[in-house]
Scaffold this motif. Structure first.
Motif, mmCIF file in Angstrom:
data_model
loop_
_atom_site.group_PDB
_atom_site.id
_atom_site.type_symbol
_atom_site.label_atom_id
_atom_site.label_comp_id
_atom_site.label_asym_id
_atom_site.label_seq_id
_atom_site.Cartn_x
_atom_site.Cartn_y
_atom_site.Cartn_z
ATOM 1 N N ALA A 84 15.435 33.924 17.579
ATOM 2 C CA ALA A 84 14.168 33.861 18.158
ATOM 3 C C ALA A 84 14.764 32.324 19.153
ATOM 4 N N LEU A 85 16.119 32.108 19.011
ATOM 5 C CA LEU A 85 16.664 30.726 19.618
ATOM 6 C C LEU A 85 16.983 31.283 20.787
ATOM 7 N N THR A 86 17.613 32.878 20.679
ATOM 8 C CA THR A 86 17.622 32.528 21.893
ATOM 9 C C THR A 86 17.108 33.730 23.038
ATOM 10 N N ASP A 87 16.294 34.343 22.301
ATOM 11 C CA ASP A 87 14.629 34.860 23.254
ATOM 12 C C ASP A 87 14.613 33.398 23.923
ATOM 13 N N ARG A 88 14.144 32.625 23.267
ATOM 14 C CA ARG A 88 13.574 30.800 24.324
ATOM 15 C C ARG A 88 14.376 30.865 25.040
ATOM 16 N N LEU A 89 16.254 30.942 24.789
ATOM 17 C CA LEU A 89 16.907 30.743 25.977
ATOM 18 C C LEU A 89 16.874 31.718 26.773
ATOM 19 N N ALA A 90 16.326 32.972 26.970
ATOM 20 C CA ALA A 90 16.718 33.368 27.876
ATOM 21 C C ALA A 90 15.356 33.434 28.586
ATOM 22 N N ALA A 91 14.198 32.913 27.782
ATOM 23 C CA ALA A 91 12.756 32.568 28.855
ATOM 24 C C ALA A 91 13.537 31.465 29.285
ATOM 25 N N MET A 92 14.134 30.867 29.042
ATOM 26 C CA MET A 92 13.938 29.846 30.371
ATOM 27 C C MET A 92 15.456 30.031 30.947
ATOM 28 N N GLY A 93 16.009 30.874 31.064
ATOM 29 C CA GLY A 93 17.017 31.397 32.134
ATOM 30 C C GLY A 93 17.828 31.358 32.366
ATOM 31 N N LEU A 94 18.445 30.738 30.800
ATOM 32 C CA LEU A 94 19.996 30.512 30.145
ATOM 33 C C LEU A 94 20.752 30.820 29.966
ATOM 34 N N PRO A 95 22.272 31.168 29.730
ATOM 35 C CA PRO A 95 22.900 31.701 29.346
ATOM 36 C C PRO A 95 22.428 32.393 27.497
ATOM 37 N N THR A 96 22.480 33.869 26.523
ATOM 38 C CA THR A 96 22.358 34.112 25.277
ATOM 39 C C THR A 96 23.379 33.838 24.388
ATOM 40 N N SER A 97 24.731 34.250 25.199
ATOM 41 C CA SER A 97 26.201 34.645 24.607
ATOM 42 C C SER A 97 26.974 33.118 24.380
ATOM 43 N N ASP A 98 27.382 33.314 22.957
ATOM 44 C CA ASP A 98 28.066 32.092 22.003
ATOM 45 C C ASP A 98 28.760 31.651 23.025
ATOM 46 N N LEU A 99 29.869 32.787 23.332
ATOM 47 C CA LEU A 99 30.795 32.837 24.536
ATOM 48 C C LEU A 99 30.673 31.627 26.317
ATOM 49 N N GLU A 100 29.709 31.984 26.686
ATOM 50 C CA GLU A 100 29.627 31.776 27.953
ATOM 51 C C GLU A 100 28.879 30.035 27.484
ATOM 52 N N TRP A 101 28.561 29.507 26.823
ATOM 53 C CA TRP A 101 28.255 28.089 25.947
ATOM 54 C C TRP A 101 29.212 27.938 25.908
ATOM 55 N N LEU A 102 30.249 28.290 25.208
ATOM 56 C CA LEU A 102 31.320 27.452 23.982
ATOM 57 C C LEU A 102 32.484 27.659 25.852
ATOM 58 N N ASP A 103 32.150 28.330 27.087
ATOM 59 C CA ASP A 103 32.778 28.677 28.350
ATOM 60 C C ASP A 103 32.663 27.085 28.715
#
Length: 409
Positions: free
Chosen positions: A246-265
């Motif tokens: 549900a959290l990754t779906d919400r991020l995707a709906a906002m056009g934000l990355p859904t990968s943990d590595l992308e957020w870490l980067d």
């Protein structure tokens, strides 16, 4: 009689012509010598609290004189400056100045006294009671910084004797502090919410759990938008956990990355060194010292390749670059409490903790050394391998790769 009147007139003329102008001049010069102790001048004289060096003598003189005259603003700000020095005598005097300013009801002075009271499980209960009382009085005055500090100082379980519902009080304080939009307090609120979810039983899949996680995500996003890198790292950790669709779906709906590595980067690019180290380890894998000395070399090499091949080439190269960044010795400036405030100064802001790097820098050096020694992603380079193994020991005090090159002979 005529002579007497003439004499009187003469004397009067002398007084009017000579004495009165002299008195006026003396009064004018005295007024000129009277220093400016207005709030504006005291605030200007206090700016040295933000500089690397002690403020100019002229500014200190203004603060000293104003403090002697009992002006709470000057007493507090001079105390903050004195606490930046290493002389314990200055610290003792600073404590006296803060007490004098707090006695006049200055919120920042009460905060600074509370900040300096030790925060340990076994702190003298009388000191704990005073610390909480000072901060509660500030909270009643709507001071957001005291809200965040009080929430932190209620962290130990034995603080329950001082408040009715310790955990509820902590959450309410952080929620109110975060409502101001401060990025640090948004982060602290999100972190507290995540901790509450982690303390729930694993079998708890109630809607309330997801609601709390979504509130935490909102807090982290708002914090990261204002440049707080720890918030991106926390989002990465949330995504890496299970059952977060549900959290990754919400991020995707906002056009934000859904990968943990992308957020870490993104956390690393925003300045969080831990994120660089953790990214490299997640892509390249972990190397345990015992395995380096016992596992067959081909298995060590194959293990690194197997971990790395699960990622695209550009991500593998990014991991190698970040491993180098992680292993490079950082330039750490001398630590001093960071005062803040526009009028009366706060000694330091409570911003919470940072994820611990621990042995990650040394481990990154060993990883790079093994990769170079075995030629995992290119030709064998023993000189480069020796450099990384040596730096791991000499700079990072990590001996995980000691003796590995001898296995190749």
């Amino acid at each position: 009689m005529r002579l007497t009147l003439a004499s009187y007139g003469l004397l009067t003329g002398i007084v009017l012509v000579v004495v009165v102008p002299f008195l006026v001049a003396v009064s004018y010069r005295a007024e000129q010598r009277q220093p400016d102790l207005s709030p504006e001048r005291i605030i200007a004289a206090s700016q040295g609290a933000f500089a690397p060096a002690i403020p100019p003598a002229e500014d200190l003189a203004v603060l000293e004189l104003a403090a002697e005259q009992g002006i709470a603003l000057a007493q507090n700000n001079l105390a903050v400056i004195l606490l930046r020095t290493r002389d314990s005598r200055n610290h003792d005097r600073a404590d006296r100045l803060l007490e004098a300013a707090a006695a006049q009801g200055l919120v920042q002075a009460r905060y600074n006294i509370a900040y300096r009271i030790p925060y340990r499980f076994n702190t003298d209960p009388a000191l704990v009671e005073r610390q909480i009382d000072l901060l509660q009085r500030n909270v009643a005055a709507d001071d957001i910084h005291s809200m965040a500090l009080l929430a932190a100082r209620l962290g130990f379980e034995n603080r329950e004797r001082f408040v009715e519902d310790r955990q509820a009080e902590q959450l309410a304080l952080l929620q109110n502090a975060a409502a101001t939009g401060d990025p640090d307090y948004l982060f602290l609120h999100g972190a507290e919410l995540v901790d509450r979810v982690r303390n729930m039983p694993p079998s708890d899949h109630s809607p309330a759990r997801l609601v709390v996680m979504e509130l935490a995500l909102e807090a982290f996003l708002a914090s990261f938008e204002q440049g707080e890198p720890r918030a991106a790292q926390r989002i990465s950790a949330m995504i890496a956990e299970r059952n977060v669709g549900a959290l990754t779906d919400r991020l995707a709906a906002m056009g934000l990355p859904t990968s943990d590595l992308e957020w870490l980067d993104m956390a690393g690019q925003a300045g969080l060194a831990y994120a660089d180290c953790h990214y490299a380890r997640k892509v390249l894998g972990d190397l345990w010292p015992d395995d380096l000395m016992t596992e067959p070399l081909y298995r060590i090499s194959a293990g690194i390749v197997q971990d790395a091949l699960t990622h695209p080439p550009e991500r593998r190269q990014r991991a190698l670059d970040l491993a180098e960044a992680c292993a490079t010795p950082p330039q750490i400036p001398e630590f001093r409490p960071r005062a803040f405030g526009h009028t009366a100064l706060y000694l330091a802001k409570h911003r919470g903790g940072w994820p611990a790097i621990g042995d990650s820098r040394g481990q990154a050096d060993v990883m790079l050394g093994v990769i170079a020694a075995l030629g995992v992603f290119g030709p064998v380079d023993r000189e480069k391998a020796a450099f990384h193994f040596d730096r791991a020991v000499r700079v990072h005090d990590y001996r995980g790769g000691v003796g590995f090159l001898d296995r190749l002979d």
